[in-house]
Scaffold this motif. Sequence first.
Motif, PDB file in Angstrom:
ATOM      1  N   ALA A  41      -3.950  -3.005  -5.463  1.00  0.00           N
ATOM      2  CA  ALA A  41      -3.101  -3.833  -4.506  1.00  0.00           C
ATOM      3  C   ALA A  41      -3.244  -3.150  -3.373  1.00  0.00           C
ATOM      4  O   ALA A  41      -2.889  -1.960  -3.014  1.00  0.00           O
ATOM      5  N   SER A  42      -3.697  -3.496  -2.305  1.00  0.00           N
ATOM      6  CA  SER A  42      -3.702  -3.190  -1.176  1.00  0.00           C
ATOM      7  C   SER A  42      -4.036  -4.177  -0.012  1.00  0.00           C
ATOM      8  O   SER A  42      -4.083  -5.348  -0.342  1.00  0.00           O
ATOM      9  N   ALA A  71       2.999  -1.047   5.429  1.00  0.00           N
ATOM     10  CA  ALA A  71       2.429  -2.399   5.777  1.00  0.00           C
ATOM     11  C   ALA A  71       2.468  -3.047   4.310  1.00  0.00           C
ATOM     12  O   ALA A  71       2.808  -4.385   4.296  1.00  0.00           O
ATOM     13  N   GLN A  72       2.080  -2.408   3.269  1.00  0.00           N
ATOM     14  CA  GLN A  72       2.022  -3.215   1.962  1.00  0.00           C
ATOM     15  C   GLN A  72       3.319  -3.505   1.655  1.00  0.00           C
ATOM     16  O   GLN A  72       3.823  -4.857   1.127  1.00  0.00           O
ATOM     17  N   LYS A 119       5.792  -4.180   3.577  1.00  0.00           N
ATOM     18  CA  LYS A 119       6.335  -5.223   4.196  1.00  0.00           C
ATOM     19  C   LYS A 119       5.996  -6.531   3.750  1.00  0.00           C
ATOM     20  O   LYS A 119       6.767  -7.598   3.480  1.00  0.00           O
ATOM     21  N   LYS A 120       4.615  -6.610   3.315  1.00  0.00           N
ATOM     22  CA  LYS A 120       3.876  -7.790   2.656  1.00  0.00           C
ATOM     23  C   LYS A 120       4.631  -8.199   1.401  1.00  0.00           C
ATOM     24  O   LYS A 120       4.850  -9.392   1.035  1.00  0.00           O
ATOM     25  N   VAL A 121       5.054  -7.021   0.598  1.00  0.00           N
ATOM     26  CA  VAL A 121       5.504  -7.574  -0.585  1.00  0.00           C
ATOM     27  C   VAL A 121       6.841  -7.983  -0.345  1.00  0.00           C
ATOM     28  O   VAL A 121       7.098  -8.965  -1.057  1.00  0.00           O
ATOM     29  N   ARG A 122       7.830  -7.502   0.383  1.00  0.00           N
ATOM     30  CA  ARG A 122       9.059  -7.850   0.881  1.00  0.00           C
ATOM     31  C   ARG A 122       8.983  -9.328   1.279  1.00  0.00           C
ATOM     32  O   ARG A 122       9.875 -10.083   0.860  1.00  0.00           O
ATOM     33  N   ALA A 123       8.052  -9.768   2.052  1.00  0.00           N
ATOM     34  CA  ALA A 123       7.956 -11.028   2.717  1.00  0.00           C
ATOM     35  C   ALA A 123       7.707 -12.194   1.773  1.00  0.00           C
ATOM     36  O   ALA A 123       8.311 -13.169   1.612  1.00  0.00           O
ATOM     37  N   LYS A 124       6.887 -11.594   0.508  1.00  0.00           N
ATOM     38  CA  LYS A 124       6.468 -12.412  -0.428  1.00  0.00           C
ATOM     39  C   LYS A 124       7.787 -12.676  -1.212  1.00  0.00           C
ATOM     40  O   LYS A 124       7.998 -13.951  -1.728  1.00  0.00           O
ATOM     41  N   PHE A 125       8.629 -11.720  -1.634  1.00  0.00           N
ATOM     42  CA  PHE A 125       9.739 -11.892  -2.257  1.00  0.00           C
ATOM     43  C   PHE A 125      10.931 -12.576  -1.728  1.00  0.00           C
ATOM     44  O   PHE A 125      11.545 -13.563  -1.974  1.00  0.00           O
TER      45      PHE A 125
END
Length: 273
Positions: free
Chosen positions: A11-12, A255-256, A258-264
């Motif tokens: 995951a990256s 950055a990752q 932030k990306k995961v948080r946005a997805k949730f």
Amino acid sequence: MLALLATCVLASVPGSAPAAQRVRVSIAYVEPKAAEHAAIYEALKTRRILEQIRDVLSPYRLPRKLTLKLEGCDGVDNAWYEPEEGVVTVCYEYIAHVVRDAPRETTPAGVTPDDAIVGPAAEVFLHEAAHALFDLLRIPLLGPEEAAADQVAAHMLLQFGPAFARRAIGGVAYMYATQAKQEKPDAKAAAGTHPLTPQRFYSLLCLAYGSDPRAFGDVVSKGYLPQSRADVCEEEYAQVDFAVKALFGPHTDKAQRKKVRAKFLRKFEGDAR
Ligand SMILES: [Zn+2]
């Protein structure tokens, strides 16, 4: 029995982090040996619960692989982290216990039957993953490790917006409240490594309320969390938040995260609207 796939996913952020910094979290839904666990296996697989836990853990830069596994344990109702192999195991028996205790309909506190299963399933993986992070990242701890693992798991559940947090925390609190009614705390329990179940219940609610007194205001107004404890919960949450940021920050790909948080947020805040 067939040991099911262990899917290793790197995951990256595509094309950004160098390979050495990529998180290596594998997941495995091991086919259950006991027929009574088949429905749980199918339900959790369909819900992609392990994929979501893997997402939550994906920002951490781990020095070696961590495997998250759901597996039948021949009647053992438990979950653990095994440091040699770097494996978190949650037994189907543990989830079956959670399912047995889940309410048949939404509770007066607003906990749905689904939340009462998915919340504890997520929490147990994150609690065991916290033990794994302490070990793999050599995180120094003050205080009992089990209490620290509870705090880290709760903190993780509180990072993905109020809609997700309410459902997950509500489900875990329901589990603790139910277990507390079933247990008779004795000297053995008091001497154990885990905080007593009622303490885990109040500490969880305190962190939730402290993280967002507005979103969790009803846990105080409805009397689940005494005002005397509620008064210090913002400080308590700030202390845990500070420790998590200081200890895990250097090992986190922001950055990752932030990306995961946005997805949730897209998934759960969208559901709430
Ligand atoms: Zn533990």
